[in-house]
Scaffold this motif. Structure first.
Motif, PDB file in Angstrom:
ATOM      1  N   LYS A 149       0.872  -1.188   0.074  1.00  0.00           N
ATOM      2  CA  LYS A 149       0.045   0.013   0.163  1.00  0.00           C
ATOM      3  C   LYS A 149       0.939   1.237   0.094  1.00  0.00           C
ATOM      4  O   LYS A 149       1.930   1.170   0.653  1.00  0.00           O
ATOM      5  CB  LYS A 149      -0.983   0.055   1.185  1.00  0.00           C
ATOM      6  N   ASP A 150       0.440   2.318  -0.806  1.00  0.00           N
ATOM      7  CA  ASP A 150       1.244   3.422  -1.053  1.00  0.00           C
ATOM      8  C   ASP A 150       1.257   4.256   0.468  1.00  0.00           C
ATOM      9  O   ASP A 150       0.067   3.968   1.185  1.00  0.00           O
ATOM     10  CB  ASP A 150       0.621   4.252  -2.086  1.00  0.00           C
ATOM     11  N   GLU A 151       2.414   5.149   0.768  1.00  0.00           N
ATOM     12  CA  GLU A 151       2.361   5.723   1.918  1.00  0.00           C
ATOM     13  C   GLU A 151       2.805   7.200   1.716  1.00  0.00           C
ATOM     14  O   GLU A 151       3.476   7.393   0.648  1.00  0.00           O
ATOM     15  CB  GLU A 151       3.473   5.104   3.049  1.00  0.00           C
ATOM     16  N   VAL A 152       2.729   8.139   2.713  1.00  0.00           N
ATOM     17  CA  VAL A 152       3.241   9.462   2.586  1.00  0.00           C
ATOM     18  C   VAL A 152       4.034   9.456   3.900  1.00  0.00           C
ATOM     19  O   VAL A 152       3.678   9.408   4.937  1.00  0.00           O
ATOM     20  CB  VAL A 152       1.994  10.640   2.857  1.00  0.00           C
ATOM     21  N   LEU A 153       5.295   9.776   3.395  1.00  0.00           N
ATOM     22  CA  LEU A 153       6.245  10.094   4.616  1.00  0.00           C
ATOM     23  C   LEU A 153       6.334  11.714   4.538  1.00  0.00           C
ATOM     24  O   LEU A 153       6.299  12.454   3.886  1.00  0.00           O
ATOM     25  CB  LEU A 153       7.696   9.454   4.016  1.00  0.00           C
ATOM     26  N   CYS A 162       4.493   8.351  -1.654  1.00  0.00           N
ATOM     27  CA  CYS A 162       5.612   7.033  -1.821  1.00  0.00           C
ATOM     28  C   CYS A 162       4.894   5.780  -2.405  1.00  0.00           C
ATOM     29  O   CYS A 162       4.029   5.401  -1.758  1.00  0.00           O
ATOM     30  CB  CYS A 162       6.750   6.803  -0.882  1.00  0.00           C
ATOM     31  N   ARG A 163       5.317   5.059  -3.480  1.00  0.00           N
ATOM     32  CA  ARG A 163       5.019   3.597  -3.704  1.00  0.00           C
ATOM     33  C   ARG A 163       6.058   3.083  -2.812  1.00  0.00           C
ATOM     34  O   ARG A 163       7.116   3.268  -2.513  1.00  0.00           O
ATOM     35  CB  ARG A 163       5.229   3.468  -4.985  1.00  0.00           C
ATOM     36  N   VAL A 164       5.302   1.793  -2.218  1.00  0.00           N
ATOM     37  CA  VAL A 164       6.119   0.907  -1.262  1.00  0.00           C
ATOM     38  C   VAL A 164       6.247  -0.373  -1.897  1.00  0.00           C
ATOM     39  O   VAL A 164       5.153  -1.147  -2.349  1.00  0.00           O
ATOM     40  CB  VAL A 164       5.416   0.909   0.056  1.00  0.00           C
ATOM     41  N   TRP A 183      10.728   2.756  -0.142  1.00  0.00           N
ATOM     42  CA  TRP A 183       9.620   3.579  -0.261  1.00  0.00           C
ATOM     43  C   TRP A 183      10.305   4.459  -1.608  1.00  0.00           C
ATOM     44  O   TRP A 183      11.437   5.159  -1.419  1.00  0.00           O
ATOM     45  CB  TRP A 183       9.559   4.601   0.870  1.00  0.00           C
TER      46      TRP A 183
END
Length: 215
Positions: A149-153, A162-164, A183
């Motif tokens: 699942k994509d995340e925001v850092l 970010c793509r994870v 990431w």
């Protein structure tokens, strides 16, 4: 591009301005403090060098700056003169740690060379050479990538979408398997954070790029 001949000396010298003093304090805390280092966004952006957080195994999170950026490889220098070399976000060599990654082969086929073009099930085979408790180890590692699942850092005070990608790695010669995670900035394609092992299920390292190197 050579970045760091006298950086630590310069940062730790007595400075004339408040900004210079702030950088000196940041460097002192980053390299000498007993706890995980957290450097403010203002200090990260004021420093004219690429920078990242680094954690080896269960050790302290430290702040390191880029020493050299040559031939697509970034060489990050710690205060005690250890070096971590990355290429496309992947750690490919270390020097001066308790144990070290000596070599990674077939880097020209690493799927991280084109991270925004990564596809489900992408594979890669390479030979790793590293040490465990000072003893040399080596073997052929096989990878398969799976998108999570994509995340925001939050990096240096800015949100980075970010793509994870998770890399499942196995080594038939010793039966070991482990996972690396990357990431990848959805805009620039830069690898901004990683969790990866230097050996076969051995010596985990976390890197978090705060200020990327200029290409």
């Amino acid at each position: 591009m050579r970045n760091l001949p006298l950086l630590l000396i310069c940062l730790l010298l007595q400075a004339c301005t408040a900004t210079q003093k702030g950088l000196s304090d940041a460097a002192t805390q980053a390299f000498l403090g007993p706890d995980d280092i957290q450097v403010t966004a203002e200090r990260i952006n004021a420093l004219p060098y690429a920078s990242m957080y680094l954690r080896v195994a269960d050790g302290q999170q430290i702040f390191v700056v880029l020493g050299f950026n040559e031939n697509g490889q970034q060489k990050w220098i710690t205060s005690d003169k250890a070096m971590v070399v990355t290429q496309n976000g992947r750690v490919i060599k270390t020097l001066g740690l308790s144990d070290n990654l000596n070599q990674v082969s077939n880097l020209q086929q690493d799927p991280l060379r084109n991270p925004l073009q990564l596809t489900e099930g992408a594979g890669w085979t390479r030979t790793l050479s590293w040490t465990e408790q000072g003893q040399l180890r080596a073997g052929e590692a096989v990878s398969r990538f799976t998108r999570l699942k994509d995340e925001v850092l939050q990096l240096a005070g800015k949100p980075v979408a970010c793509r994870v990608w998770q890399e499942e790695v196995s080594m038939a010669s010793n039966g070991k398997s482990w996972r690396n995670t990357f990431w990848i900035d959805t805009t620039s394609g830069q690898v901004r954070k990683t969790e990866q092992d230097l050996g076969a299920d051995y010596l985990p390292v976390t890197t978090t790029i705060l200020k990327p190197a200029k290409s």
